[in-house]
Design an enzyme around this catalytic site. Structure first.
Site, PDB file in Angstrom:
ATOM      1  CG  HIS A   1     -51.938  10.108  -7.357  1.00 36.44           C
ATOM      2  ND1 HIS A   1     -52.618  10.810  -6.389  1.00 36.44           N
ATOM      3  CD2 HIS A   1     -52.249  10.709  -8.545  1.00 36.44           C
ATOM      4  CE1 HIS A   1     -53.320  11.794  -6.955  1.00 36.44           C
ATOM      5  NE2 HIS A   1     -53.102  11.751  -8.261  1.00 36.44           N
ATOM      6  CG  PHE A   2     -44.657   7.688  -6.356  1.00 34.00           C
ATOM      7  CD1 PHE A   2     -45.171   7.540  -7.631  1.00 34.00           C
ATOM      8  CD2 PHE A   2     -43.342   8.096  -6.221  1.00 34.00           C
ATOM      9  CE1 PHE A   2     -44.404   7.784  -8.760  1.00 34.00           C
ATOM     10  CE2 PHE A   2     -42.552   8.338  -7.344  1.00 34.00           C
ATOM     11  CZ  PHE A   2     -43.084   8.188  -8.614  1.00 34.00           C
ATOM     12  NE  ARG A   3     -52.393   4.827  -6.398  1.00 36.64           N
ATOM     13  CZ  ARG A   3     -53.424   5.580  -6.710  1.00 36.64           C
ATOM     14  NH1 ARG A   3     -53.855   6.505  -5.858  1.00 36.64           N
ATOM     15  NH2 ARG A   3     -54.056   5.442  -7.864  1.00 36.64           N
ATOM     16  CG  ASN A  50     -55.273  11.194  -3.758  1.00 32.78           C
ATOM     17  OD1 ASN A  50     -54.119  11.458  -4.072  1.00 32.78           O
ATOM     18  ND2 ASN A  50     -56.119  10.619  -4.577  1.00 32.78           N
ATOM     19  CD  GLU A  94     -55.283  15.734  -7.697  1.00 32.47           C
ATOM     20  OE1 GLU A  94     -56.156  15.540  -8.551  1.00 32.47           O
ATOM     21  OE2 GLU A  94     -54.727  14.832  -7.092  1.00 32.47           O
ATOM     22  CG  HIS A 124     -59.726  17.068  -9.711  1.00 30.21           C
ATOM     23  ND1 HIS A 124     -59.220  15.782  -9.755  1.00 30.21           N
ATOM     24  CD2 HIS A 124     -60.850  17.041 -10.461  1.00 30.21           C
ATOM     25  CE1 HIS A 124     -60.015  15.030 -10.489  1.00 30.21           C
ATOM     26  NE2 HIS A 124     -61.015  15.777 -10.926  1.00 30.21           N
ATOM     27  CG  HIS A 138     -56.044  16.028 -13.822  1.00 32.48           C
ATOM     28  ND1 HIS A 138     -57.149  16.807 -13.574  1.00 32.48           N
ATOM     29  CD2 HIS A 138     -55.801  15.378 -12.655  1.00 32.48           C
ATOM     30  CE1 HIS A 138     -57.561  16.627 -12.338  1.00 32.48           C
ATOM     31  NE2 HIS A 138     -56.748  15.771 -11.753  1.00 32.48           N
ATOM     32  CG  ASP A 150     -53.767  12.129 -12.371  1.00 25.57           C
ATOM     33  OD1 ASP A 150     -53.427  11.917 -11.195  1.00 25.57           O
ATOM     34  OD2 ASP A 150     -54.959  12.153 -12.738  1.00 25.57           O
TER      35      ASP A 150
END
Length: 435
Positions: free
Chosen positions: A54-56, A86, A136, A170, A236, A304
């Site tokens: 998740h590099f945001r 997300n 996910e 997930h 995960h 993750d």
């Protein structure tokens, strides 16, 4: 032609590796060519493919950016990352995909972009893009704004099967969470609304999101997929029961470093910095998951990587955001475990590179052999050092593995160019692996 001379490979061979531009030309003895590096018997690995980060960006660049996240990846021996949906906006339409793809041009490492599923997703525009996979998909609305219901999940799986796209799931069933530990037993994991009562210790999150919730959701996911013919990959996986259920159902699964190396026993020290989804499990379960990694039941190690600032994590157990950074420390932790005899180097190679390349159809990645991309990592397996958060390159500046030993790369190469070498970074040259 350039040659890396006298490298040790994961299977124990010593060999030269000759490069032709961005590809591996040959692997063998006494190869002709211009000397690029004398490895001197150090370990040469294919770069790690981290299929879960998740590099945001867009939406939360105060936590991480494609520049800082990819630097952290390169310094940790990761040459390909797959970003999850997300962000803000979530990657559920073609327009959102394009926005993220433009931002990802700042990456030092190659990348994939996962499309997600919400009530507002646009499968027609998403499947018109070079998706890495459908990423996910949640079984229940249990983890925030990307949650979906069972009917939408089934529809997404069917569409993915028709498009021959893997589905990353997930797997946690919110119906099996233990609401008795919530503040004032309101059924709402928000201390700000609950106003006291319930459990407030660091272990409360693990008690709330039960191990049974994972096993049940994995079983449900593979059951739905079995009827559609979809390829399901369980993200995960945190319990031995979850790993076993995935394997029994014909799904592949990944395990994170935090579920391999941390447990509920670490929560008194970690506090809210140890909150993630799925949560940390018991030490007994952690050991059982590690054993399944060692014996081959786990297909992939993925991080993750989910950074938050210190200020955001320094909250109550019910208000702190879930997630920890890990893209820079995953391969070093696994290499140190191999150095200490807990894993083989071949196993490390397989779960970080060879298996993800095969599962997600990346025929140019994942192995050191002729015709593959020259995504390479050189490490001195005897040179372990303590992991320190302030020495890492993620924007968040902290790690749950503070003080652990890790074997870090001397250099990382992406398609024949040094992305990281002796503490210095190359220029942004990452490409979308589906383009």
């Amino acid at each position: 032609m350039r040659v890396i001379r006298d490298a040790a490979l994961a299977d124990g061979r010593r060999a030269d590796v000759r490069l032709d531009g961005d590809r591996i030309d040959a692997v063998g003895d006494d190869l002709d060519g211009e000397l690029l590096v004398d490895a001197g018997g150090k370990l040469l690995l294919p770069g790690m493919i981290d299929v879960h980060v998740h590099f945001r960006q867009p939406g939360a660049s105060h936590k991480e950016t494609w520049t800082t996240g990819s630097r952290s990846a390169a310094a940790g021996g990761v040459t390909t990352v797959v970003d999850q949906p997300n962000t803000s906006p979530p990657t559920v339409t073609g327009a959102a995909f394009d926005e993220k793809d433009e931002l990802a041009s700042a990456s030092l490492v190659d990348y994939g972009i996962n499309g997600g599923v919400t009530e507002n997703w646009d499968p027609d525009s998403l499947f018109g893009k070079p998706l890495f996979a459908l990423g996910e998909v949640f079984l229940a609305d249990s983890t925030g704004n990307m949650g979906i219901d069972a009917e939408l999940f089934a529809a997404a799986v069917e569409r993915a099967a028709n498009e021959n796209v893997p589905v990353t799931v997930h797997a946690e069933d919110a119906d099996l969470f233990d609401e008795s530990v919530l503040p004032r037993n309101t059924g709402d994991a928000s201390a700000s609304e609950a106003g006291g009562g319930g459990r407030t210790d660091a272990d409360a999150w693990s008690a709330y999101r039960t191990a049974e919730a994972e096993e049940a959701a994995v079983e449900r996911a593979v059951e739905v997929a079995d009827g559609s013919g979809a390829q399901v990959h369980i993200a995960h996986t945190s319990t031995p029961e979850g790993v076993d259920a995935a394997r029994a159902g014909g799904a592949t699964c990944e395990v994170t470093p935090h579920h391999l190396f941390l447990s509920r026993d670490d929560l008194p020290d970690l506090g809210t910095f140890g909150r993630m989804n799925p949560p940390l499990r018991s030490e007994e379960r952690r050991k059982a998951v590690f054993e399944r990694l060692r014996e081959g039941a786990v297909d992939v190690v993925a991080t993750d990587h989910a950074p938050h600032t210190r200020e955001e994590k320094d909250a109550s157990i019910w208000d702190a955001p879930s997630g920890v950074p890990g893209v820079e420390t995953a391969l070093p932790l696994l290499l140190n475990a191999a150095r200490e005899g807990e894993l083989s180097y071949e196993r490390v190679r397989d779960v970080t590179a060879a298996n993800p390349a095969e599962i997600f159809d990346l025929p140019r990645k994942g192995r050191i052999e002729a015709g593959r991309d020259a995504d390479l990592v050189l490490v001195d397996t005897e040179n372990a050092r303590k992991i320190r958060g302030d020495e890492l390159h993620s924007k968040c500046g902290w790690t749950p593995f503070e003080g652990f030993a890790g074997v870090f790369p001397e250099w990382t190469m992406v398609r024949g160019e040094f992305a990281y070498r002796d503490g210095e970074f190359g220029s942004a040259c990452g490409e979308n692996v589906r383009r």
